[in-house]
Design a protein around this motif. Structure first.
Motif, PDB file in Angstrom:
ATOM      1  N   MET A   1      -5.597 -15.676   6.106  1.00  9.40           N
ATOM      2  CA  MET A   1      -4.886 -14.407   5.943  1.00  9.40           C
ATOM      3  C   MET A   1      -4.556 -14.157   4.478  1.00  9.40           C
ATOM      4  O   MET A   1      -4.492 -13.029   4.027  1.00  9.40           O
ATOM      5  N   SER A   2      -4.375 -15.216   3.710  1.00 15.36           N
ATOM      6  CA  SER A   2      -4.019 -15.039   2.303  1.00 15.36           C
ATOM      7  C   SER A   2      -5.139 -14.378   1.506  1.00 15.36           C
ATOM      8  O   SER A   2      -4.941 -13.984   0.366  1.00 15.36           O
ATOM      9  N   ASP A   3      -6.347 -14.272   2.112  1.00  8.26           N
ATOM     10  CA  ASP A   3      -7.455 -13.631   1.411  1.00  8.26           C
ATOM     11  C   ASP A   3      -7.395 -12.109   1.488  1.00  8.26           C
ATOM     12  O   ASP A   3      -8.097 -11.427   0.753  1.00  8.26           O
ATOM     13  N   PHE A   4      -6.588 -11.557   2.401  1.00  6.30           N
ATOM     14  CA  PHE A   4      -6.512 -10.115   2.530  1.00  6.30           C
ATOM     15  C   PHE A   4      -5.831  -9.521   1.296  1.00  6.30           C
ATOM     16  O   PHE A   4      -4.807 -10.017   0.826  1.00  6.30           O
ATOM     17  N   TYR A   5      -6.371  -8.410   0.815  1.00  8.46           N
ATOM     18  CA  TYR A   5      -5.937  -7.832  -0.460  1.00  8.46           C
ATOM     19  C   TYR A   5      -4.436  -7.558  -0.493  1.00  8.46           C
ATOM     20  O   TYR A   5      -3.738  -7.990  -1.417  1.00  8.46           O
ATOM     21  N   ARG A   6      -3.925  -6.838   0.497  1.00 10.67           N
ATOM     22  CA  ARG A   6      -2.504  -6.463   0.453  1.00 10.67           C
ATOM     23  C   ARG A   6      -1.588  -7.654   0.701  1.00 10.67           C
ATOM     24  O   ARG A   6      -0.499  -7.729   0.143  1.00 10.67           O
ATOM     25  N   ILE A   7      -2.047  -8.593   1.529  1.00 12.80           N
ATOM     26  CA  ILE A   7      -1.237  -9.789   1.772  1.00 12.80           C
ATOM     27  C   ILE A   7      -1.136 -10.624   0.494  1.00 12.80           C
ATOM     28  O   ILE A   7      -0.083 -11.184   0.177  1.00 12.80           O
ATOM     29  N   LYS A   8      -2.210 -10.686  -0.254  1.00 11.82           N
ATOM     30  CA  LYS A   8      -2.194 -11.466  -1.498  1.00 11.82           C
ATOM     31  C   LYS A   8      -1.199 -10.891  -2.506  1.00 11.82           C
ATOM     32  O   LYS A   8      -0.711 -11.613  -3.378  1.00 11.82           O
ATOM     33  N   SER A 125      16.859  -5.542  -5.754  1.00 14.79           N
ATOM     34  CA  SER A 125      16.819  -4.398  -4.860  1.00 14.79           C
ATOM     35  C   SER A 125      16.381  -4.841  -3.479  1.00 14.79           C
ATOM     36  O   SER A 125      15.855  -5.945  -3.296  1.00 14.79           O
ATOM     37  N   TYR A 126      16.569  -3.955  -2.527  1.00 11.69           N
ATOM     38  CA  TYR A 126      16.061  -4.160  -1.183  1.00 11.69           C
ATOM     39  C   TYR A 126      14.544  -4.273  -1.272  1.00 11.69           C
ATOM     40  O   TYR A 126      13.897  -3.475  -1.963  1.00 11.69           O
ATOM     41  N   PRO A 127      13.923  -5.261  -0.622  1.00 12.70           N
ATOM     42  CA  PRO A 127      12.507  -5.547  -0.875  1.00 12.70           C
ATOM     43  C   PRO A 127      11.554  -4.367  -0.735  1.00 12.70           C
ATOM     44  O   PRO A 127      10.620  -4.232  -1.527  1.00 12.70           O
ATOM     45  N   ILE A 128      11.755  -3.474   0.232  1.00 10.81           N
ATOM     46  CA  ILE A 128      10.783  -2.387   0.439  1.00 10.81           C
ATOM     47  C   ILE A 128      10.713  -1.452  -0.758  1.00 10.81           C
ATOM     48  O   ILE A 128       9.687  -0.795  -0.992  1.00 10.81           O
ATOM     49  N   HIS A 129      11.778  -1.406  -1.568  1.00 13.01           N
ATOM     50  CA  HIS A 129      11.778  -0.509  -2.733  1.00 13.01           C
ATOM     51  C   HIS A 129      10.689  -0.888  -3.728  1.00 13.01           C
ATOM     52  O   HIS A 129      10.162  -0.025  -4.425  1.00 13.01           O
ATOM     53  N   ALA A 130      10.378  -2.143  -3.799  1.00 11.31           N
ATOM     54  CA  ALA A 130       9.291  -2.588  -4.677  1.00 11.31           C
ATOM     55  C   ALA A 130       8.009  -2.849  -3.902  1.00 11.31           C
ATOM     56  O   ALA A 130       6.936  -2.365  -4.263  1.00 11.31           O
ATOM     57  N   PHE A 131       8.124  -3.579  -2.784  1.00 10.36           N
ATOM     58  CA  PHE A 131       6.914  -4.048  -2.117  1.00 10.36           C
ATOM     59  C   PHE A 131       6.199  -2.947  -1.348  1.00 10.36           C
ATOM     60  O   PHE A 131       5.004  -3.061  -1.074  1.00 10.36           O
ATOM     61  N   MET A 135       2.189  -2.806  -1.765  1.00 10.15           N
ATOM     62  CA  MET A 135       1.265  -2.735  -0.644  1.00 10.15           C
ATOM     63  C   MET A 135       0.378  -1.492  -0.724  1.00 10.15           C
ATOM     64  O   MET A 135      -0.734  -1.479  -0.207  1.00 10.15           O
ATOM     65  N   ALA A 136       0.880  -0.450  -1.370  1.00  5.69           N
ATOM     66  CA  ALA A 136       0.105   0.777  -1.522  1.00  5.69           C
ATOM     67  C   ALA A 136      -0.856   0.710  -2.704  1.00  5.69           C
ATOM     68  O   ALA A 136      -1.562   1.684  -2.974  1.00  5.69           O
ATOM     69  N   GLY A 137      -0.874  -0.420  -3.435  1.00  8.21           N
ATOM     70  CA  GLY A 137      -1.779  -0.574  -4.560  1.00  8.21           C
ATOM     71  C   GLY A 137      -1.171  -0.242  -5.900  1.00  8.21           C
ATOM     72  O   GLY A 137      -1.861  -0.233  -6.920  1.00  8.21           O
ATOM     73  N   GLY A 138       0.127   0.017  -5.908  1.00 10.47           N
ATOM     74  CA  GLY A 138       0.800   0.360  -7.152  1.00 10.47           C
ATOM     75  C   GLY A 138       1.275  -0.842  -7.924  1.00 10.47           C
ATOM     76  O   GLY A 138       1.078  -1.998  -7.523  1.00 10.47           O
ATOM     77  N   VAL A 139       1.901  -0.560  -9.059  1.00  9.51           N
ATOM     78  CA  VAL A 139       2.464  -1.584  -9.944  1.00  9.51           C
ATOM     79  C   VAL A 139       3.953  -1.272 -10.100  1.00  9.51           C
ATOM     80  O   VAL A 139       4.335  -0.115 -10.304  1.00  9.51           O
ATOM     81  N   VAL A 140       4.783  -2.295  -9.990  1.00  8.23           N
ATOM     82  CA  VAL A 140       6.229  -2.106 -10.094  1.00  8.23           C
ATOM     83  C   VAL A 140       6.734  -2.627 -11.422  1.00  8.23           C
ATOM     84  O   VAL A 140       6.406  -3.754 -11.818  1.00  8.23           O
TER      85      VAL A 140
END
Length: 405
Positions: A1-8, A125-131, A135-140
């Motif tokens: 599973m660690s090979d999946f792009y968003r999971i990585k 911050s609350y994790p979803i604010h960054a992650f 997960m959408a391919g952005g940079v924080v």
């Protein structure tokens, strides 16, 4: 599973380590006093539950709903914003019902983020604010969470040094996890900054109604012109103790709401209709239950601050939110807050959320949720005192402790 792009792109979930240890302790018979997760223990208001029961099973209510929410619910949210903040919203174009504010944030990230886009998010911050953006391919890019003049200096530096230019800034006040509250003047400066740099504001206002003084937290949408650049997320979870019902809202800028609505139309059909009808009853109904909720959390806060201080742990009293954000006791600052949190489960039967789970700048702090009753909070304090008093003996050959001052 660690090979999946968003999971990585996602780091190990710190809280899962605490949860596993908590589950193991409970399986062994331990009575864990859980202040780790902000999971309200209060019941949903009686009239809201009654409306849910009344509506469930009616003809057509088992069918698919609208992904952006039924019209009556969106009108009720508009009414809430008008009463509470003096903000006028169009229920058709400026309000989207979401499956909790967390889902709304995650899908907004999917809607507006191109690969490599930069978003400014608070740390801690609350994790979803960054992650959500990762997960959408952005940079924080991290900025401080405290609403101080330093915050805007950090924003300006981030704008100068970020390539490409950031597309949005995330704010959360009252803050999860730090419990800090922003003023309307802060929001005025934030809106001016966003317009100057042509970026969006994504505001998380999930704790708008959990405050303990006579100065209710404002909405950024109270600033004239804020709606040009802002979407704000609210939730029924804390205000009405409806966390498991998964009902929230995104309100504000029409373009952003339309983008979110379009993504959601591909992903879901909205919440179960009886839940939406019951949520409408909550927003349109009496607010006695909201005042009672505040009184309960205020009393718990006071009991925690008093009893933990007697146990040897000074907890700063939050003025809002259902959390206290506390530095680890000085003797335990030689270890990470994750290790400290593990120790509290093993040695004191108390669970807390380690600060590093909210970002590297949360290290040194833990978050304590006011989700146990007063008796249980006092029991936690007694457990902590016993552990603190015996820590030198228990941990002598295990972890280094700072000398007592």
């Amino acid at each position: 599973m660690s090979d999946f792009y968003r999971i990585k792109r996602l780091p190990p979930y710190v809280f899962e380590q605490v949860n596993r240890l908590k589950a193991k302790a409970r399986a062994g018979g331990a009575d864990i006093i859980d202040m780790g997760m902000g999971n309200p223990d209060l019941p949903a208001p009686k009239h809201v539950v009654e409306k849910l029961v009344e509506t469930a099973g009616r003809p057509r209510t088992d069918r698919y709903s609208a992904s952006k929410g039924i019209a009556g619910l969106r009108r009720a949210q508009a009414g809430y914003y008008a009463r509470r903040f003096g903000v006028t919203l169009d229920p058709e174009t400026q309000i989207v019902a979401t499956l909790g504010s967390k889902e709304g944030f995650a899908n907004m990230a999917q809607a507006i983020t191109a690969p490599g886009d930069v978003v400014l998010a608070p740390n801690p911050s609350y994790p979803i604010h960054a992650f959500g953006f990762l997960m959408a391919g952005g940079v924080v890019r991290s900025v401080p969470s405290a609403p101080t003049p330093d915050y805007f200096r950090a924003l300006e530096r981030a704008m100068i040094h970020s390539i490409p230019k950031p597309i949005a800034v995330v704010v959360c006040y009252p803050s999860n996890p730090t419990a800090e509250v922003a003023s309307l003047d802060f929001y005025k400066d934030l809106v001016a900054f966003a317009k100057k740099h042509d970026i969006f504001i994504l505001s998380d206002l999930a704790y708008a109604e959990v405050y303990f003084d006579e100065d209710p937290p404002p909405s950024v949408l109270q600033v004239p012109g804020a709606i040009d650049v802002t979407v704000e997320f609210t939730s029924m979870s804390k205000t009405f103790s409806m966390a498991g019902w998964r009902m929230g809202f995104a309100v504000g800028n029409e373009r952003l709401c339309a983008a979110l609505g379009r993504v959601k139309s591909y992903l879901d059909y909205g919440a179960f209709t009886p839940i939406q009808v019951a949520a409408t009853a909550a927003l349109n109904g009496p607010d006695d239950c909201v005042r009672e909720m505040r009184a309960v959390y205020r009393k718990r806060r006071d009991v925690m601050v008093e009893s933990f201080a007697q146990a040897g742990w000074n907890i700063p009293a939050p003025s809002a939110s259902m959390f206290a954000w506390a530095p680890a006791p000085e003797r335990f600052r030689t270890m990470s807050t994750l290790e400290f949190a593990k120790l509290l489960i093993e040695k004191a039967d108390v669970a807390v959320a380690p600060g590093e789970g909210f970002g590297e700048h949360g290290e040194g702090f833990v978050r304590l949720a006011l989700v146990e009753n007063e008796q249980r909070i006092r029991q936690a304090a007694r457990n902590l005192r016993r552990f603190f008093d015996s820590a030198d003996q228990q941990l002598h050959n295990v972890v280094p402790l700072a000398a007592r001052g």
